[in-house]
Structures are given as C-alpha cells and as structure tokens.
Design an enzyme around this catalytic site. Structure first.
Site, short mmCIF file in Angstrom:
data_model
loop_
_atom_site.label_atom_id
_atom_site.label_comp_id
_atom_site.label_asym_id
_atom_site.label_seq_id
_atom_site.Cartn_x
_atom_site.Cartn_y
_atom_site.Cartn_z
N ASP A 258 -5.57 -61.01 -97.50
CA ASP A 258 -4.27 -61.85 -97.20
C ASP A 258 -4.51 -63.28 -97.31
O ASP A 258 -5.56 -63.75 -97.08
CB ASP A 258 -4.28 -61.79 -95.54
CG ASP A 258 -2.84 -62.54 -95.10
OD1 ASP A 258 -1.87 -61.96 -95.43
OD2 ASP A 258 -3.16 -63.35 -94.23
N GLU A 300 -3.52 -61.11 -102.08
CA GLU A 300 -2.04 -61.56 -101.85
C GLU A 300 -1.94 -62.96 -102.00
O GLU A 300 -2.34 -63.69 -101.20
CB GLU A 300 -1.99 -61.15 -100.37
CG GLU A 300 -0.25 -61.15 -99.74
CD GLU A 300 -0.02 -62.60 -99.15
OE1 GLU A 300 1.05 -62.95 -98.92
OE2 GLU A 300 -1.07 -63.27 -98.45
C1 GLC Z 1 0.41 -63.70 -95.69
C2 GLC Z 1 1.14 -62.58 -94.80
C3 GLC Z 1 2.15 -63.19 -93.98
C4 GLC Z 1 1.30 -64.06 -93.04
C5 GLC Z 1 0.33 -65.09 -93.65
C6 GLC Z 1 -0.42 -65.73 -92.79
O1 GLC Z 1 1.22 -64.26 -96.44
O2 GLC Z 1 2.04 -61.65 -95.55
O3 GLC Z 1 2.97 -62.53 -93.32
O4 GLC Z 1 2.26 -64.91 -92.18
O5 GLC Z 1 -0.32 -64.25 -94.78
O6 GLC Z 1 -1.51 -64.64 -92.25
#
Ligand code: GLC
Length: 621
Positions: A258, A300
């Site tokens: 993430d 991500e």
């Molecule tokens: C990523 C997640 C998002 C979250 C962020 C902080 O971008 O997809 O939903 O707010 O990380 O963890």
C-alpha cells in the site's frame, strides 16, 4: 545443497545489492545476517501445504500472467460478513471466473475512523469483527481449493498512532521514536512542505501533525492519525520483513504494498517514487522468495505515467521487485475516452509509455475503492493539442455530472482550490450513467459503456480486477455518510454492500444486474480460452482515429487485435487496419462472428462496440 541454501544462493546478490543501495555497505555485517536469520526461521515454519504451493508456483513462474486470471476486490464485511462467510461467496466468484480475491485491509486497525482499515494498530491480529488469524488461514485454504489466490494489504508507509510502536515513541522510548519521522519544531517540516503535495487536502491538510504527548511534529502524509514510518531505520525494514513472512505463512499469496510510492523522503522533492523505494522492495522480495516463492508483490503506486513502469522493475531492478502494479494510466484514459468520445489522448499517452518488463503484469481496473485522480500528463495533453489543466477540469465536471450533457453521477472528492484538482468518487454504474438512466435508450447506452470499459481491461493483457458490486451494476450507496466515521469521506459511496436483491437477479438477463453480470462472465470465459492474452505480450496501440481505438498484441500464436468504439455513434474504419497485420479471415471472439468489410472496404462499429479479433483458424470455439 538444501532448498534453503539454494534459495539463499539464488537471491543473495539481489538482497546485498539493494541493502547496500539503501543502508550503505557498512550496514551489511549486521543487517544481512539479521534479515537472513528471520527469513530462515520463517522458512522452517512454513507448512507442508504451502511448501507444495511454492513448488507449484516455481513450476509455473508466470502464473499471474495466465489469461485465465480474473480479479475481484471487496471489503470482507460488505461482500460477505466475516472471513468465514466468504466461503459462501466462492460460487459467485467462480461464476465470474475469479482466480484472485483482494480482501481489503483486514488486520486490526485503530478504533473509530481508520481510513478503511489503512491505519493498522496490530499487524499480527485480524480485525476482531472479521475473525481470527486461524480463520484467515482457513479461508486461504478454501479459496485455493477453488483456484482463487488470496490478496491482502500490507500498509507499510504508516501505522496508526495507536500502534504499539507509536505508543512507545510517544511515551519517550528512543528506540521506537526512531521508527518515525518526528521534529522538535516547524523548521524541517516547513522546508519539506515547500515541495510536498497534499493527499487529503480536505480532511487532513498538510503533511505533519503536532503530537501534544510527544511535544513534537510527526510526519503524517495521510491522516493525522497515520504516522509515517522512518524506512531509513533498518529496524523498520526488519519488522516489515517479518510481517510479510507472517502473512505468507498464513497462506496469503499476493501482498499489496500500500502507498509504496511514499516510503522514502527526500528534501526538495515531492517525496514519492524515490529510487530507494524500489531498492527496499527488492530487499523484501528477495527475502520473501527465499521463504515463500509462491508469494507475489503488488505495488500500489497511483502515480503519473512517467513513474509508473518503474514499479514493475526497470534497469537494475528488472524482474526483482513487484510482480504486479496498478495500471492507473489505463484507468484514467478509459474514463477520459468515454467522456470525450475520442481516443487521441489515450492513444498518445498509452502509446508512449516505456515498455513493460516481460515479467511484470498490470492490474487493469476501471475503478477501485479509492477515488479517481486525473493523472493526465500535461505534456501528453499538449502533444494532442489539449490543455492538461482544462482537460482535467472537464473530466471532473463530466464525472460529477456538472457538465450539462453528462449522465454521470460521481461525487467530488478532495477539491483542492490551490491546485484546481477535483478527484471523483463513484461506482462504475454511477460514472457510466447507468445509475441515472431511466428510459430504454439511456439504459442501453450506459450498459454499452459498462461492457466496453470492462472489455478494455479484460483485453489489455494484465489481470482485470472487478470492484465488488460493479458486476451487478450497483449504484452509489445513497446512505454512505450515515455510518460512523464515514461522513467526511465520500469514497464510501462507491464501496457498497453486495446487494442480495441484485445478486438474486444475476442470471436474469432481462434485468440490468443480469445484463451486466452476463457481460462480465462472457468476457471472463473468452479471456480464459485465449492464449493471446498472456500478460508477457504487451498491448500496443495499433491505430486510433476519433472514437476508434485499435490495440495489437503480437502473441506467439498469432496476432490479436482489439477494436473499441468509445462513442455513442455508429462509425467506420478501414479494414486494412486489421488485415494489415496479417489476418486472412479475422474473427471477433466476443460476438463470435467473422469480421467482414463492406464494398468500400470499411468495417462498421455499433455504439460502444468492443471486438477482440483473432485469425479464424485459432478460434478456440
Ligand atoms: C492507499 C489506499 C488508500 C489509503 C492510502 C493510505 O492509497 O488505497 O485507500 O487511503 O493508501 O493508506
């Protein structure tokens, strides 16, 4: 040699190189043995079942690239209930051809608002309302028996301020204070802030929060209660390596890294996409492959097109970091094409991305649990005669429904008056106009858009991932703000609960849910029978003109051409666009019909048509 020794031999150089790059040569004598020691203990603890899975994956290292991969993402409680209840939904997933299930953050978060679980308070405990770690392990087994791999989030940029590391730091423990980025005054925060963007300008402005207990400023990129970790501290690295091994040994097959872009901070930059991010991923991957080669990484990184490909490993990191990454550019360009009924910008932007590393695979999606930010590069826009800022404004107007002709019903998320940015929340039904369609013609048009955008992601060659509810054309949740802690965050509008009434209609093709479901199931079935869609072959832009986009995949078995009409008009294009690639008897596998030109050598596309064309002789049917 033992398996362990062979794996260390295989990955040691990747590990040592990357450790040296991030932590310096002097760290090696202590850090490498610490990391290897932790990995060896996790290797020894891995179950016989999971070792067998490791062998299977080693025999098919391209398992994620297979054309039969279809993904699905959901919040456990909104999709099924508890982790054990997910087993009851396996039938539904299999009907859609799902082989990959991403269950949103499920490790114990802070109480109260927790950013949809992205503020983790305990990485070794499952959210109590969902079950236990034993339930998670049991679910992984159940899913695997049905050919579904479990994908789980690992939040590694920050922890909840309630996490024991943060509590210890706040209480004055020097060891744990060094896990975070804290400052006695505003001097450094102000200097960093000069070049830092804001992620949540609306509900969490700025990037630093004053903690009264510690009497210091803490780096908080996201919410004030999500404390960024200090990845320059090797102790943080060791902690996360062990957390990954823990998840791997529970049976998690894909770890979603993430907010990976934010891990490394550097003064004078936007503190995203720094080279150390990739080196840290390489360290973690080398170790994970020693312990559990079945486990893959998904990055991500929702970043601009120029930074995106690096997350799949380029240069020294080729084949050594994440196996999967979100194709944010494709997602944004899909919505841009639909709004302007034109493919010029998409063709230019997607056509000028650097080549995708052969071992890397894109997650292709039309939307996820997050809002959509218009990551359109100014230079790409200028190259096709558009003004980047004006186009981004147009997209926000279109998808919020503010633009007069737009049928979309999205919500504006995090309007930033300083930059003019307005991101958009909304389910696929809300954004395509299915939610607002009332008469037959507008329902048909919206269903056409729904099918088309999914055909693009299923036909791109990565793993298409459906967000829960979109397979049934679910509208925005009208009551999203009513739940405690959600009122400020309209992303909850597009995270609806799976609606049993819609689910019951999924086989009734006289209904909207039934029509959407049948479309996606059809795409999944065809996809799984088409070797042309193996992800190691990239999709190239072959041709674009007005509303018509043509992509080409030069697969070993023969070429595959995808044709998309992004407009509500019937349009034509010259048959040579297809025959020029060596087709004698082109066949569209979506409609199961021959592709035939009219007397003028033109092919005609109905509104929102999607064709996947292969040579007749290769027709899997
Ligand atoms: C990523 C997640 C998002 C979250 C962020 C902080 O971008 O997809 O939903 O707010 O990380 O963890």
């Amino acid at each position: 040699m033992s398996t362990w020794a062979l794996r260390v031999e295989r990955y040691r150089d990747d590990l040592v190189d990357a450790v040296t790059q991030v932590y310096g040569a002097s760290s090696r004598p202590t850090l490498i043995p610490r990391l290897l020691g932790a990995a060896e203990r996790a290797f020894a603890a891995r179950s016989a079942d999971l070792r067998e899975l490791d062998e299977r994956r080693l025999l098919r290292p391209d398992w994620l690239q297979q054309p039969d991969m279809v993904g699905y993402a959901a919040y456990t409680e909104r999709f099924a209930g508890t982790l054990s209840d997910v087993a009851d939904r396996v039938g539904h997933l299999r009907e859609l051809g799902v082989t990959y299930l991403h269950l949103m953050p499920l490790l114990a978060p802070r109480p109260g608002d927790n950013d949809g679980g992205y503020a983790v308070a305990d990485y070794r405990r499952v959210r109590p309302d969902l079950g236990t770690t034993d339930d998670l392990a049991a679910l992984a087994v159940t899913l695997r028996a049905s050919g579904i791999s479990l994908v789980v989030d690992l939040v590694l940029n920050h922890v909840a301020r309630e996490h024991e590391w943060a509590r210890a730091a706040a209480a004055g423990d020097a060891h744990h204070r060094d896990y975070f980025l804290t400052f006695p005054d505003r001097d450094e925060p102000d200097r960093y802030s000069a070049t830092l963007p804001e992620v949540f300008p609306d509900f969490a402005p700025g990037n630093f929060t004053f903690d009264t207990e510690m009497n210091r400023w803490v780096w908080t990129t996201f919410h004030s209660w999500q404390w960024d970790l200090n990845w320059a501290n090797p102790d943080v690295l060791v902690e996360f390596a062990e957390i990954i091994f823990f998840l791997a040994n529970l049976g998690v097959e894909v770890v979603r890294l993430d907010a990976i872009a934010f891990l490394w901070k550097r003064m004078g930059t936007d503190c995203q996409n720094q080279p150390e991010v990739h080196a840290i991923t390489q360290i973690l991957r080398a170790l994970t492959h020693m312990v559990a080669p079945a486990v893959a990484f998904k990055a991500e990184a929702i970043v601009g097109p120029a930074q995106l490909v690096a997350y799949l490993g380029v240069g020294r990191h080729d084949g050594r970091i994440s196996d999967l990454a979100y194709h944010n550019s494709l997602m944004v360009q899909i919505w841009s094409m639909i709004a302007c009924a034109d493919t010029g910008l998409a063709a230019h932007a997607l056509g000028s991305l650097p080549p995708t590393p052969a071992t890397g695979t894109w997650i292709c999606y039309v939307r996820c649990h997050d809002d959509i930010g218009w990551a359109i590069d100014d230079a790409d826009a200028a190259a096709v005669g558009l003004d980047g800022a004006a186009h981004r404004r147009f997209l926000s107007d279109w998808y919020s429904g503010e633009f007069p002709e737009s049928p979309a019903a999205g919500l504006v998320f995090q309007a930033n008056p300083r930059t003019g940015d307005r991101r958009i929340s909304g389910t696929a039904a809300a954004l395509t106009g299915l939610q607002t369609a009332t008469d037959d013609a507008s329902v048909d048009a919206a269903l056409g858009r729904m099918f088309l955008i999914h055909a693009i992601i299923y036909g791109w060659g990565g793993i298409p991932v459906i967000w829960s509810g979109d397979e049934l054309g679910t509208p925005n949740d009208a009551h999203w703000a009513a739940e405690p802690g959600h009122a400020d965050d309209n992303r909850w509008a597009h995270r609806p609960r799976l609606d049993p009434a819609r689910l019951a209609l999924r086989d009734d093709t006289t209904t909207v849910p039934g029509r959407v479901f049948a479309g996606l199931r059809h795409l999944g079935r065809i996809r799984s029978s088409l070797p042309h869609l193996h992800a190691r072959v990239p999709s190239e832009i072959a041709w674009a003109d007005g509303p018509v986009l043509v992509t080409l995949r030069r697969a070993p078995l023969g070429p595959m051409i995808c044709v998309y009409n992004v407009s509500a008009r019937t349009v034509s294009f010259p048959v040579e666009v297809i025959t020029g690639h060596g087709f004698a008897r082109p066949w569209d596998v979506i409609s199961d019909r021959a592709v035939t030109a009219d007397a003028d050598g033109l092919l005609w596309l109905t509104p929102y048509a999607a064709w996947w064309v292969i040579e007749t002789a290769q027709n899997p049917a």
